[in-house]
Design an enzyme around this catalytic site. Sequence first.
Site, PDB file in Angstrom:
ATOM      1  N   GLU A  78      78.541  -6.011 -53.688  1.00 22.25           N
ATOM      2  CA  GLU A  78      78.545  -5.160 -54.750  1.00 22.25           C
ATOM      3  C   GLU A  78      79.928  -4.461 -54.912  1.00 22.25           C
ATOM      4  OE1 GLU A  78      76.061  -5.250 -52.445  1.00 22.25           O
ATOM      5  OE2 GLU A  78      74.502  -5.838 -53.762  1.00 22.25           O
ATOM      6  N   HIS A 148      64.120   0.116 -53.447  1.00 26.26           N
ATOM      7  CA  HIS A 148      63.848  -0.564 -54.660  1.00 26.26           C
ATOM      8  C   HIS A 148      63.184   0.360 -55.569  1.00 26.26           C
ATOM      9  CE1 HIS A 148      63.999  -3.587 -51.486  1.00 26.26           C
ATOM     10  NE2 HIS A 148      64.520  -4.613 -52.349  1.00 26.26           N
TER      11      HIS A 148
END
Lengths: 343, 431
Positions: A78, A148
Site C-alpha cells: 500500500e 474488513h
Amino acid sequence: MLGRSIAGMRRFASTAAPATERMNMFTALNDAMRVAMETDPTAAVFGEDVAFGGVFRCTVDLREQFGEDRVFNSPLCEQGIAGFAIGYASVGRTAIAEIQFADYIFPAFDQIVNEAAKFRYRSGNQWDCGKLTFRAPYGAVGHGAHYHSQSPEAYFAHTPGLKVVIPRNPVQAKGLLLASIRDPNPVVFFEPKALYRASVAEVPVGDFTIPLGQADIVRSGTDVTLVGWGAQMRVLEETCDMAEEAGVSCELIDLQTILPWDVDTIEQSVRKTGRLIVSHEAPRTGGFAGEIASTIQERCFLSLEAPIMRVTGYDTPFPLAHEKFYLPDALKNFEAIKKIVNY
Amino acid sequence: MALRFLTKSMPLAVARTQRRFLAPSASSKHMSTVVGSGEFPGGQTVPYVNTIAVVDPKEKDVIPAYRILDQQGKLVPGGQVPEGLTEEVVVDLYKGMIRLNQMDNVFYDAQRQGRISFYMTAFGEEGTLFGSAAAIKPRDMVFAQYREAGVLMYRGFTLDQFADQLFSNEGDLGKGRQMPVHYGSKELNYQTVSSPLATQLPQAAGAAYGFKVAKEDRIAICYFGEGAASEGDFHAALNFAATRDCPVLYFARNNGYAISTPVKDQFRGDGIASRGAGYGIPVIRVDGNDLFAVYEVTKKARELIMTGGRPVLVEAMSYRQGHHSTSDDSTRYREVSEIKYWKDTNCPINRLKLYMLDQGWWSEERDQALKDAERTNVLQALAKAEAKGIPEMQTMFDDVYHEKPRHIQEQEQEMLDHVAKYPDHYASDGH
C-alpha cells in the site's frame, strides 16, 4: 462509449430529463472511472488486483477498453501504491489508485498524510499531486471483523490538504467519484462496500459530477436534524421512518464530503430544528461526529434545545460475532431521537 | 497440469540451469547435481538438485566499484577520462564543487551563529553530486533526499535562491514554510525536498512511469542515503519500478553513516547494490569520490534505462565528512582521526584538483582566488537574504488546497484579527 457520454452531456444541457441506466454501486463507480478515462488520456487506474476487474468488480472491463498501460496491477504494497500515485500525479497525470480495503490504508498513511496532503503547501505551490484520488472500500459488511469493516475517515479528516468523500448510493457514487478524480486536490474516496451490490438506482448516463464540499438534504424535517454519510444513510432513513410513525419529523442530511465539510447546511438545519444527532459506524472517541458536534455547538448555541448526541460504533475494535450489537443501527438512533425530543 | 509442467521445455531449462549453476561453483564445496527442473507460475524455471543448496551471500564476491581516478588524481590502469569531459567541462565541474563547498562553509557557520535555524552540508559528497548531475539531462526529474544541493546548483539554482530558502524569506520559492535545505524548483525539474526519508522513492517510480506512458524522452533520478534504503518505501519503490519497467535511476549515496548509525547496524548484505538483483534491477557500484567515475556510471545507467526500458540502481561509495546536520556532533560516535583520514586521503575535490594540476589545467593561485571569490559570493547572497523579510503572514493559509476552503478563510481572518489586536507581541521577524 464516448458517444454515450457526449449524448449524456447534451441531455443535461437541455431541459429534458437525462437518460438513466439501472446500476448498482460498483457498476456506477465503474462507469465513473470509464468516463474519467475517456475524457482524460492521462488517467490511469491501479492497485491490487484491479486488472481482472477488482475483488469488488469496480474496475471490470476497464483494462480491455483502455489497455494495460492505463489499468494495471500493482505489487501488494500500500505504501508503494500511494507513493507511486503521488509521483504519477506530480508530473501532471491523473492517478486513480485503489486500496483494497480501507483497513489496509494505514501502511500508506505516511505517504498520504506527510506527502500527498502537504505536497502543494510545502513547495510553495510549485508542485502538487492534485490529480490524485485514492479509492477504498470501507465500513461494515456483516462479517468483516477487525480488518474488513473499518471506517477510518476521522484519521484523514485531521489532515489539512486532503479531501475526504463518501457516497451513499450509486448516483452519488458516480457523481462524487468523477468530481473527486477531477478535483485539483488529493482526495480519499471511501466506498461503502456493503452497498456495492445492495444499493441499486437509476444513474444518469455519461458525464456528470456532484460538487465536493456540499452536504445533501435527503429529507426535510422540523424536529431533529440527523447527519450521517455513506452506508449509515440507509440506517438513518430507517430511523426517520420509525420517527415519523412516532410523530417526530426528522431532517436527514448526507454530509457527503467529510473534509472540507459543509458547515452551513448543518448549521441552517439545526437553527431550524434545534436538535442534532450525528451517527457514524466508526468508534465514538475521536470520530468525526465530535468535530461536527463541537462546531455546531459553537455556532448554534442559542438554537439548541438539547445536547447534541452522537450515535456511533463503540470504542472497541470492530468485532466479528457481535457486529449486530456493535453497530449504531436504526433502533439505537431511534432511541437517541426519543431522548433528544424528550430532553 | 503437473504433467504439462514436467514435460514442457524441460531439456532447455536443464541446459540453461546447468550452465548457470555448475560453471561458477568450481570452487564451491556445495557442488550439487541438477536432477531436472520445475516450472512455476510466472514463468520461473527452477532447477532441482540432489543436495541442499544453501545460498549464503557471505560466500559471494563483493560487488566491485568502478573507478577512473585514483586517490592521487592519476588515471588507474586502463582508466580513461570520460568522453565529453573536456578541460573546460572539468574545470566548470570543479568550480561547482568549490562553490558548493564554500556555500556549505558559510551557511554552516551562519547556523552556528544563530542566523539560520538549521543546515546540512554535503562535505565529501561533492563528486557524487556534480558527477551525476552532469551526466543526466536537464529535463530529467530529480527526486532528492536533502544532501543533494549540488545537483540543484549544477542545474542553475542561484546562491540567492539557496540563501532565500535558508532564511525562509519573501524570496523563497517555498514561501518560507519548510526547514532550511528543503529546496525545490519547478523550473529546474527538481521536486521539492521533504523530511520523511525515502518517501520520494516510490514517487520517482510513479513519475517515471508517467514519462514512459507519455513516451517522453526523460527519466527520473532519485537520490537517497544508505540509511533511507532501510525504509519500507525503498522496497516498495524498487519492486514497483521493476514490475512496471519504469525509467528511473535509483542513486544511493552510501556515506557510511545515518546520523550516528554505522552501516554495520544498518544492513548485513553487500551494501545497497546487492539488493538490486532480488528485484530484477541491474546495479552498478561506483567510487563516489571519483567524479569521472560517477559521471561515466550515471551516463551508462541512463543509457541502460532508455535502451532497456527498465530501472537501474547505482550505489556511490563515499564518506560523510561533515556532521549529519547542525544538530549533530559526529565526534561523539566516530573518531576524529577517521574523519581526517577521509579528508586527507580520499576527498573528491582534492582528487580532481590533483588531476587538473597534473594536466596543467589549474594552479594553486587560481584555486585560492576561486575559493575567495566564491566565499565572497556566498557572503553577499547571505547578506541579501538576511535583509529580506519573511512572507506576509496570511500567506501561511495559501496553498493548503488549490482553492482556499471557507473554514481556512475563517481561520485566516481569525489570525489577522488577533494579530491586529496585539501587534506588539507579534512584531518580531519570526526567525
